[in-house]
Write a protein that holds these residues in place. Sequence first.
Motif, PDB file in Angstrom:
ATOM      1  N   SER A 197      -1.125   3.500 -14.989  1.00 34.24           N
ATOM      2  CA  SER A 197      -1.025   3.721 -13.550  1.00 34.24           C
ATOM      3  C   SER A 197      -2.283   3.257 -12.833  1.00 34.24           C
ATOM      4  N   ASN A 198      -3.444   3.522 -13.433  1.00 35.06           N
ATOM      5  CA  ASN A 198      -4.708   3.084 -12.830  1.00 35.06           C
ATOM      6  C   ASN A 198      -4.799   1.560 -12.792  1.00 35.06           C
ATOM      7  N   PHE A 199      -4.319   0.904 -13.845  1.00 27.54           N
ATOM      8  CA  PHE A 199      -4.356  -0.562 -13.873  1.00 27.54           C
ATOM      9  C   PHE A 199      -3.516  -1.154 -12.750  1.00 27.54           C
ATOM     10  N   VAL A 200      -2.323  -0.599 -12.544  1.00 26.27           N
ATOM     11  CA  VAL A 200      -1.467  -1.086 -11.464  1.00 26.27           C
ATOM     12  C   VAL A 200      -2.135  -0.860 -10.112  1.00 26.27           C
ATOM     13  N   PHE A 201      -2.785   0.292  -9.965  1.00 27.19           N
ATOM     14  CA  PHE A 201      -3.489   0.574  -8.702  1.00 27.19           C
ATOM     15  C   PHE A 201      -4.602  -0.436  -8.463  1.00 27.19           C
ATOM     16  N   TYR A 202      -5.399  -0.714  -9.490  1.00 25.12           N
ATOM     17  CA  TYR A 202      -6.486  -1.691  -9.337  1.00 25.12           C
ATOM     18  C   TYR A 202      -5.932  -3.066  -8.986  1.00 25.12           C
ATOM     19  N   PHE A 203      -4.794  -3.424  -9.583  1.00 24.28           N
ATOM     20  CA  PHE A 203      -4.207  -4.735  -9.338  1.00 24.28           C
ATOM     21  C   PHE A 203      -3.807  -4.891  -7.876  1.00 24.28           C
ATOM     22  N   TYR A 204      -2.937  -4.010  -7.390  1.00 24.81           N
ATOM     23  CA  TYR A 204      -2.432  -4.234  -6.024  1.00 24.81           C
ATOM     24  C   TYR A 204      -3.485  -3.927  -4.979  1.00 24.81           C
ATOM     25  N   MET A 205      -4.376  -2.979  -5.252  1.00 22.87           N
ATOM     26  CA  MET A 205      -5.433  -2.699  -4.286  1.00 22.87           C
ATOM     27  C   MET A 205      -6.426  -3.853  -4.215  1.00 22.87           C
ATOM     28  N   GLY A 206      -6.731  -4.471  -5.353  1.00 24.91           N
ATOM     29  CA  GLY A 206      -7.602  -5.640  -5.342  1.00 24.91           C
ATOM     30  C   GLY A 206      -6.990  -6.798  -4.580  1.00 24.91           C
TER      31      GLY A 206
ATOM     32  N   LEU B 244       0.823  -1.206   0.000  1.00 24.59           N
ATOM     33  CA  LEU B 244       0.000   0.000   0.000  1.00 24.59           C
ATOM     34  C   LEU B 244       0.859   1.259   0.000  1.00 24.59           C
ATOM     35  N   VAL B 245       1.927   1.231   0.774  1.00 20.63           N
ATOM     36  CA  VAL B 245       2.809   2.404   0.865  1.00 20.63           C
ATOM     37  C   VAL B 245       3.660   2.544  -0.399  1.00 20.63           C
ATOM     38  N   ASP B 246       4.251   1.438  -0.849  1.00 22.83           N
ATOM     39  CA  ASP B 246       5.126   1.506  -2.018  1.00 22.83           C
ATOM     40  C   ASP B 246       4.359   1.794  -3.304  1.00 22.83           C
ATOM     41  N   GLY B 247       3.106   1.397  -3.378  1.00 22.92           N
ATOM     42  CA  GLY B 247       2.318   1.646  -4.584  1.00 22.92           C
ATOM     43  C   GLY B 247       1.432   2.869  -4.494  1.00 22.92           C
ATOM     44  N   HIS B 248       1.650   3.691  -3.475  1.00 19.04           N
ATOM     45  CA  HIS B 248       0.761   4.832  -3.247  1.00 19.04           C
ATOM     46  C   HIS B 248       0.758   5.806  -4.414  1.00 19.04           C
ATOM     47  N   HIS B 249       1.902   6.021  -5.046  1.00 23.21           N
ATOM     48  CA  HIS B 249       1.980   7.018  -6.124  1.00 23.21           C
ATOM     49  C   HIS B 249       1.206   6.586  -7.364  1.00 23.21           C
ATOM     50  N   PHE B 250       0.873   5.286  -7.491  1.00 24.11           N
ATOM     51  CA  PHE B 250       0.065   4.858  -8.624  1.00 24.11           C
ATOM     52  C   PHE B 250      -1.387   5.329  -8.513  1.00 24.11           C
ATOM     53  N   ALA B 251      -1.781   5.810  -7.353  1.00 27.21           N
ATOM     54  CA  ALA B 251      -3.162   6.262  -7.148  1.00 27.21           C
ATOM     55  C   ALA B 251      -3.358   7.747  -7.438  1.00 27.21           C
ATOM     56  N   LYS B 252      -2.329   8.429  -7.954  1.00 29.17           N
ATOM     57  CA  LYS B 252      -2.432   9.884  -8.100  1.00 29.17           C
ATOM     58  C   LYS B 252      -3.518  10.294  -9.085  1.00 29.17           C
TER      59      LYS B 252
END
Length: 227
Positions: free
Chosen positions: A186-195, A89-97
């Motif tokens: 970036s949105n795809f990566v966010f959906y992946f790790y958040m899911g 969550l912390v390392d992938g935070h910037h993908f949620a911008k």
Amino acid sequence: RRRGLMLHKCVSLVLVGLFGLIFRVSAFAPYHGIAPINTRARNSLPQKKSISYVRRDRIRAGPLNMWSNDDEIQGQDRIKACIPYLLPLVDGHHFAKYINLRFPPLAAIDSITIAPLADLVESVPFLSLILFLVLSLGTRGANLSRPVKFNAQQAVLIDVALVFPELFGAAFEGQRAFVPLMEPASNFVFYFYMGCVIYSVSSNLQGKTPNQIPFISNAANMATGPY
């Protein structure tokens, strides 16, 4: 500094893989404690024959039982198993911008939950790498239940999966031809790790081991080991 952390994590991943390979080879090493029973002696001693077959059945069934991951999470382990997922969550935070820009309510929630933790990790040099190593190596010999160790390894692998989008983004950074692709990627990566995180946390809170993430769960199961 983010690129330096990515390189350090890649090196750490190689070391973790070598450690896991050595562990698996030692776990499946042939057992030489009991000498093979002679055929004539086995025929003359029926009890040794039965012991031999029992031992052979145990050897055949051993790996299947050893790598099964049907453990039920109980008590405080349900909370402990969720803590490692703070790392991706912390390392992938910037993908949620981009998503935070599109949806202000999510940005408000993010500003009081994940964003402070991400700022703290970035403010301390190599803190992300230290957490990565603690979860990947420090939990192996710790006095923790296997589901907690499994979740720690799975969180590490989700975090490792974020390294590859980072590398691609750094390679094509500043090139105008790829600018239109930055937001959907970036949105795809966010959906992946958040899911993955939401599925894992919700399963842990229900007492179920989250072992249904393709590829990642199998790799985490192997990295955890038999115990």
